[in-house]
Structure formats: C-alpha cells, structure tokens
Design a protein around this motif. Structure first.
Motif, short mmCIF file in Angstrom:
data_model
loop_
_atom_site.label_atom_id
_atom_site.label_comp_id
_atom_site.label_asym_id
_atom_site.label_seq_id
_atom_site.Cartn_x
_atom_site.Cartn_y
_atom_site.Cartn_z
N SER A 1 0.82 -1.21 0.00
CA SER A 1 0.00 0.00 0.00
C SER A 1 0.86 1.26 0.00
N SER A 2 2.05 1.19 0.58
CA SER A 2 2.92 2.36 0.62
C SER A 2 3.66 2.59 -0.68
N ASN A 3 3.96 1.49 -1.40
CA ASN A 3 4.75 1.55 -2.63
C ASN A 3 6.12 2.17 -2.37
N LEU A 4 6.69 1.85 -1.22
CA LEU A 4 8.02 2.33 -0.84
C LEU A 4 8.98 1.15 -0.79
N PRO A 5 10.26 1.38 -1.06
CA PRO A 5 11.24 0.29 -0.97
C PRO A 5 11.34 -0.23 0.46
N GLU A 6 11.53 -1.54 0.59
CA GLU A 6 11.64 -2.14 1.91
C GLU A 6 12.85 -1.60 2.67
N SER A 7 13.92 -1.27 1.94
CA SER A 7 15.11 -0.73 2.60
C SER A 7 14.82 0.63 3.24
N TYR A 8 13.98 1.45 2.59
CA TYR A 8 13.63 2.74 3.16
C TYR A 8 12.79 2.58 4.43
N ILE A 9 11.85 1.63 4.42
CA ILE A 9 11.02 1.40 5.60
C ILE A 9 11.87 0.95 6.78
N LYS A 10 12.82 0.03 6.52
CA LYS A 10 13.70 -0.43 7.60
C LYS A 10 14.56 0.71 8.13
N ARG A 11 15.06 1.54 7.23
CA ARG A 11 15.90 2.66 7.65
C ARG A 11 15.11 3.69 8.45
N ALA A 12 13.85 3.92 8.07
CA ALA A 12 13.02 4.89 8.79
C ALA A 12 12.64 4.38 10.18
N MET A 13 12.48 3.05 10.33
CA MET A 13 12.11 2.47 11.63
C MET A 13 13.29 2.25 12.54
N GLU A 14 14.49 2.21 12.00
CA GLU A 14 15.66 1.73 12.73
C GLU A 14 15.94 2.58 13.97
N GLN A 15 16.18 1.88 15.08
CA GLN A 15 16.57 2.50 16.34
C GLN A 15 17.71 1.69 16.94
N VAL A 16 18.74 2.38 17.42
CA VAL A 16 19.90 1.73 18.03
C VAL A 16 19.67 1.68 19.54
N SER A 17 19.57 0.46 20.08
CA SER A 17 19.37 0.30 21.51
C SER A 17 20.66 0.46 22.30
N TRP A 18 21.76 -0.06 21.75
CA TRP A 18 23.04 0.03 22.45
C TRP A 18 24.16 -0.20 21.45
N GLN A 19 25.29 0.48 21.66
CA GLN A 19 26.46 0.28 20.83
C GLN A 19 27.71 0.59 21.63
N THR A 20 28.82 -0.02 21.24
CA THR A 20 30.08 0.18 21.94
C THR A 20 30.64 1.56 21.62
N PRO A 21 31.47 2.11 22.51
CA PRO A 21 32.09 3.43 22.22
C PRO A 21 32.95 3.36 20.98
N LYS A 22 33.02 4.47 20.27
CA LYS A 22 33.79 4.53 19.05
C LYS A 22 35.26 4.76 19.39
N ALA A 23 35.94 3.67 19.68
CA ALA A 23 37.36 3.72 20.01
C ALA A 23 38.03 2.46 19.44
N LYS A 24 39.33 2.55 19.21
CA LYS A 24 40.04 1.45 18.57
C LYS A 24 40.10 0.21 19.45
N GLN A 25 40.14 0.40 20.79
CA GLN A 25 40.29 -0.77 21.67
C GLN A 25 39.00 -1.56 21.83
N TYR A 26 37.88 -1.08 21.27
CA TYR A 26 36.61 -1.79 21.39
C TYR A 26 36.23 -2.40 20.04
N ARG A 27 35.68 -3.58 20.09
CA ARG A 27 35.11 -4.19 18.90
C ARG A 27 33.74 -3.57 18.66
N GLN A 28 33.54 -3.03 17.49
CA GLN A 28 32.32 -2.29 17.21
C GLN A 28 31.12 -3.24 17.14
N VAL A 29 30.21 -3.05 18.08
CA VAL A 29 28.99 -3.85 18.16
C VAL A 29 27.80 -2.91 18.26
N VAL A 30 26.78 -3.16 17.45
CA VAL A 30 25.57 -2.34 17.46
C VAL A 30 24.37 -3.26 17.69
#
Length: 251
Positions: A18-47
């Motif tokens: 019904s929206s005629n929108l790409p699925e990638s756009y819908i996922k990107r519009a809904m996306e929320q980050v609950s937790w992520q590691t600090p942006k530093a070299k000593q941490y493995r980046q996890v989102v």
C-alpha cells in the motif's frame, strides 16, 4: 497453530504494497539503536538494534510511529495470533459483527495487518475535539476506530450479501483466488486494493522519466555459463592462453 506473538517484529507485506516504498527505506526509517560500543580502537564495534515495536494505525515510517515507539521505552506487550493467510483488502465490503454498529455493512478503507485490524468507512467511530484552547472550543472530528478481522468483521458473500469466512484456493489454471467457505462463490479482489499514493491503479500509471521501464525489466542481459569471470573476459577480448601449467605433486 501459529504461536501467539507479542509485539509484531516486522512490517507486513500489505503495508509495503500500500505504501509503494522500498523495503530498505522502511527499515531505515524504523531503525533504532538500543546500544552500541564506544567509538574507540580498543573496542570491537557492536551495534544492537531494536527488534520489537508496537504497531498502531500509524505507518512505520511516519513521525507519529516514532513518537509512539520512543528509543529506550518498551510499551506493554500485545498478545495476538498473526493470520498466515490474509483475506481482507482495501475496498472489500464487510459486515460488523460486534459493537454499536453491529449488523451494518461498509467498505474497508484502511488496513493494519500487523495487528489484524481494518477500518470500515463511517463505522465504529468516535468523536474528538481537536485544537481546543481557552478562547477556542476546537473542532469536532469523526475518527474511525480499528476492528479486529478475527472477531468484529466478516466478508460478505457476493451471492447473498451475508457474512462468511473466506479462504484461498487454486483454480484449474493454477490461479490463487478467494472463495467463500459457506457457498463456494468466488470473492474477487477489489480494484481499490491496488491504490497507492503514486497511482489509483497499475494500469493507469504513467511511466516517469526516472522510472525503470517495463521493457528494460524483461530484457535478458545475462547468460549463465560454466566459466569464471576471467575466462569470460578473455573470450570476449579474444585473448588465448597458451601457457602450460607447471606439474605439481601431492607429496
């Protein structure tokens, strides 16, 4: 029996159509980050992204949906049994089975498949005052409330205009059609089901300059062969490899 699910996790196919929108756009519009590691070299980046949302009458890509699902807030669980074979479409004529409008018939004008909801034009309504202020009484608006397709509404049989259950069957030609369980009569899908924000029906849509035309979609541009990418390039450029590989031994 399908398992009762709490908080539907994904957007239904009916909403995407019904929206005629790409699925990638819908996922990107809904996306929320609950937790992520600090942006530093000593941490493995996890989102860790949010997986559970509470679906309402607002579409998942709208600001109202975001305000009802704020980051870091988990709303109360809603237990429901998702329908595997959805049989309701926009434009279907249905009859209300419960509530103050019981026995009345109307057309479906809005569908929320994630919650097994439909809205019937002019039925199951409530009145609200919007924009009320101290010096202004506001405006009374008529708002249609959703109805559950498993309890509150039923499709009408075209032969006698009485409520019936519907199921999907296949014709001798292999076409998938809706059929009334009570009489076996075909229930055609209304043309309003094709309506999107871009066009009223697929046949009436005019191709725009930035659209991919249908001829390009049906054109065959790739022929699979039992060759590697390098072998294919060498053949197209008339490159012949006459080198003899060096003998190798397993020991």
């Amino acid at each position: 029996m399908p398992r009762l699910s709490n908080l539907v996790r994904c957007v239904s196919d009916m909403t995407k159509q019904s929206s005629n929108l790409p699925e990638s756009y819908i996922k990107r519009a809904m996306e929320q980050v609950s937790w992520q590691t600090p942006k530093a070299k000593q941490y493995r980046q996890v989102v860790v992204k949010r997986k559970k949302y509470r679906f309402t009458t607002h579409r998942p890509w709208t600001e109202q949906f975001q305000s009802q699902n704020p980051p870091g807030v988990q709303r109360a669980k809603v237990f429901m049994e998702p329908l595997l074979d959805w049989t309701f479409f926009k434009g279907d004529r249905v009859e209300v089975l419960a509530g103050p409008d019981k026995g009345k018939q109307g057309l479906v004008n809005y569908i929320v498949q994630e919650r097994n909801w439909v809205m019937v034009e002019g039925l199951n309504c409530q009145y609200q005052f919007l924009g009320k202020k101290k010096n202004y009484p506001g405006m009374m608006m008529k708002i249609e409330n959703p109805l559950s397709v498993t309890e509150h509404v039923a499709l009408l049989d075209p032969s006698d205009n009485k409520p019936t259950q519907a199921e999907w069957r296949y014709t001798e030609e292999g076409e998938r059609v809706r059929v009334s369980v009570r009489t076996g009569r075909l229930i055609p899908i209304p043309t309003l089901a094709e309506e999107t924000p871009d066009y009223k029906s697929k046949a009436s849509y005019a191709e725009q300059s930035k659209d991919t035309i249908s001829d390009d979609l049906t054109q065959i541009t790739f022929q699979p062969t039992l060759k590697t990418f390098e072998m294919d390039i060498a053949e197209k450029m008339n490159i012949k490899d006459d080198r003899v590989p060096i003998k190798t031994y397993w020991y």
